[in-house]
Design a protein around this motif. Structure first.
Motif, short mmCIF file in Angstrom:
data_model
loop_
_atom_site.label_atom_id
_atom_site.label_comp_id
_atom_site.label_asym_id
_atom_site.label_seq_id
_atom_site.Cartn_x
_atom_site.Cartn_y
_atom_site.Cartn_z
N ARG A 49 0.52 -1.15 -0.29
CA ARG A 49 -0.18 -0.17 -0.16
C ARG A 49 0.61 1.16 0.47
N ASN A 52 1.97 2.71 -3.76
CA ASN A 52 1.51 3.38 -4.66
C ASN A 52 0.59 4.58 -3.27
N ARG A 81 -1.14 6.91 -10.22
CA ARG A 81 -2.27 6.04 -10.12
C ARG A 81 -2.65 4.76 -10.95
N MET A 86 -4.25 -1.55 -8.69
CA MET A 86 -4.26 -2.91 -8.33
C MET A 86 -5.45 -4.03 -7.64
N PHE A 88 -7.84 -6.34 -5.05
CA PHE A 88 -7.17 -6.90 -3.68
C PHE A 88 -7.93 -8.30 -3.21
N ARG A 153 -10.29 -4.67 -14.34
CA ARG A 153 -10.30 -2.50 -14.15
C ARG A 153 -9.46 -2.47 -14.12
N ALA B 125 -7.29 4.47 -5.37
CA ALA B 125 -6.30 3.71 -5.93
C ALA B 125 -6.10 3.45 -7.33
N GLY B 127 -7.00 6.16 -8.91
CA GLY B 127 -6.93 8.08 -9.54
C GLY B 127 -7.73 8.31 -9.38
#
Ligand SMILES: Nc1ncnc2c1ncn2[C@@H]1O[C@H](COP(=O)(O)OP(=O)(O)O)[C@@H](O)[C@H]1O
Ligand SMILES: [Mg+2]
Lengths: 261, 221
Positions: A49, A52, A81, A86, A88, A153, B125, B127
């Motif tokens: 974490r 970014n 970013r 990313m 999760f 995504r 994350a 943006g």
């Protein structure tokens, strides 16, 4: 590709301070799948974490590609970013939006025109094998499918790096392998650098090229995944590997007796 | 006599609906601003500003700790300033909006807090700006809970409207007091109560319906 130097982070909760990371140095090569392994609470999530800056480091320097992440102001960070995907553990999809809208989110944030978004989202959904789920809401999907949407995504803005924080930890073994295969596939196809955090040795062994072991907020050892198995140095690595050794020994004893279980 | 009763009820209901509708709209606008500000300015919020958060929180608690009838009296000068009179339904809308806004603010704050921090992190994350996170993540994700909360608030405003009737706001509340209490017209009192109960049921029913249809569309029901 990713250079981390002298990274430290402490959390203050009330009177207590927890040192989550102390003086981390790491170098991750372009195109690698880099694994970071450690027990729960070792500081893995905090580390990824920080990359970014979802978590602000106290000290240290982070460079991704040509960008010094730690020098960016808010606006520059938002732009940077977009090039750092990313995923999760709990997917974090938006329940109010369809699969298509979820994948399109980073593109509309970036202000791309609609036709481009449509084309790009469809291409990504094809890549993760969910072409037919475009108009479905996340609550209708299985865990593995949700993570595929998460991956689409994360990749839709053509990032240089993908950060994965325990992305397979809430999936069953079979689904875990299909997601790991997808990540390998993407890594090869797009030459994407992947930083993958896990507390499962299995995941590390399956997909990673190189790895770092993190222990009490410090890097205990780094190197190839083979080295971890052949010459584990850190306490953490030895404990991980000893579990495998235990069963190998047990199996050879059982086989030695010629007994089938 | 019966025509007379129906006329009175109809006039009262129209005034009540007028007050409830406009008070709800204004209270909702202020309440959304308050609720969103409370959530984003929290210590770990997307626009952290703990001092501002404390100030707004204290103000809200202050207003909410006053009994509504006292609040209306306190707000009479404000009503006179805004609409030129402190009597009648339009004046009551000013007091009702300001009185209900802090309550709505808290309800909206609580609904928005239900949105998992992971979803907000994911948007960060990617943006997203704080503005985008508010309008594309926080509010849509909390929508079913928001609708349920707002329904409760509109029902509370309906009750407040009846109370405001006691000090000259008009509507069903003042009907009940003027005829039912001061002139012992039990028939009007009972009729008023029935209409108010029906109105509250209708609001609850509509709110539930909207919330359910949102959830059903998202296949969460
Ligand atoms: N937001 C936070 N506030 C306080 N302490 C935290 C916070 N996040 C993590 N920690 C602490 O930092 C340490 C490292 O946590 P984390 O990075 O989540 O570990 P891991 O992902 O390896 O399980 C733990 O001791 C944890 O309790
Ligand atoms: Mg973790």
């Amino acid at each position: 590709m990713i250079e981390v130097s002298n990274l430290s982070k402490t959390y203050k909760t009330g009177k207590e301070t927890v040192t989550a990371l102390s003086n981390i140095n790491l170098s991750i090569r372009k195109g690698d799948i880099f694994g970071i392994i450690g027990f729960s609470g070792a500081g893995k999530s905090t580390l990824i974490r920080c990359l970014n800056r979802l978590e602000e480091p106290d000290t240290g320097r982070i460079v991704i590609g040509d960008t010094v992440i730690t020098d960016l102001d808010d606006k520059e960070l938002r732009l940077a970013r977009r090039k750092i995907g990313m995923i999760f553990q709990h997917f974090n999809l938006l329940d109010s939006q369809t699969v298509f809208q979820n994948v399109a989110f980073p593109l509309s944030v970036a202000g791309h025109p609609k036709p481009y978004i449509r084309e790009k989202v469809r291409a990504l959904l094809a890549l993760v094998g969910l072409e037919d789920k475009e108009n479905v809401y996340p609550s209708m999907l299985s865990g593995g499918q949700k993570q595929r949407v998460g991956i689409a995504r994360a990749l839709v803005n053509d990032p240089d790096v993908l950060l994965s924080d325990e992305a397979t930890s809430s999936l069953d073994p079979q689904t875990t392998y299909s997601i790991l295969e997808l990540l390998q596939d993407i890594n090869a196809k797009l030459n994407l650098t992947i930083v993958l955090i896990t507390h499962e040795l299995d995941v590390l062994q399956h997909v990673c090229d190189r790895m770092a072991v993190i222990e009490y907020g410090s890097i205990a050892e780094t190197g190839t995944v083979d080295k971890l198995f052949l010459q584990p140095e850190s306490h953490t690595a030895r404990r991980f590997v000893s579990i495998i050794d235990y069963y190998r020994d047990k199996r050879s004893i059982i086989e030695g007796f010629g007994a089938g279980i | 006599m019966r025509d007379d009763l129906l006329d009175l009820l109809w006039e009262g209901l129209k005034e009540t609906l007028y007050m409830v509708a406009w008070s709800s709209v204004f209270a909702l606008l202020i309440g959304i601003a308050l609720g969103v500000t409370l959530v984003v300015t929290e210590r770990n919020g997307i626009l952290a500003a703990p001092t501002l958060n404390k100030i707004i929180g204290t103000l809200i608690n202050g207003v909410r700790s006053l009994p509504f009838i006292i609040l209306i009296v306190l707000l009479l000068p404000v009503a006179r300033f805004v609409v030129g009179t402190s009597l009648g339904p339009t004046a009551a809308i000013v007091s009702l909006s300001i009185g209900a806004a802090p309550f709505l603010g808290r309800i909206i704050e609580n609904s928005l807090k239900e949105v998992s921090s992971g979803k907000i992190e994911a948007a960060k994350a990617m943006g997203a700006t704080p503005w985008t996170i508010i309008f594309r993540v926080l509010i849509p994700e909390a929508l079913p809970a928001l609708v349920r909360g707002i329904t409760i608030a509109v029902i509370a405003i309906t009750e407040f409207t009846a109370v405001a009737g006691a000090i000259g706001a008009g509507g069903l509340g003042s009907l009940a007091i003027r005829f039912g209490y001061q002139r012992f017209r039990v028939d009007i009192l009972i009729a008023t109560v029935i209409v108010i109960i029906a109105l509250v049921q209708l609001i609850q029913f509509s709110g539930d319906g909207v919330a359910r249809s949102i959830l059903r569309r998202r296949r969460q029901l």
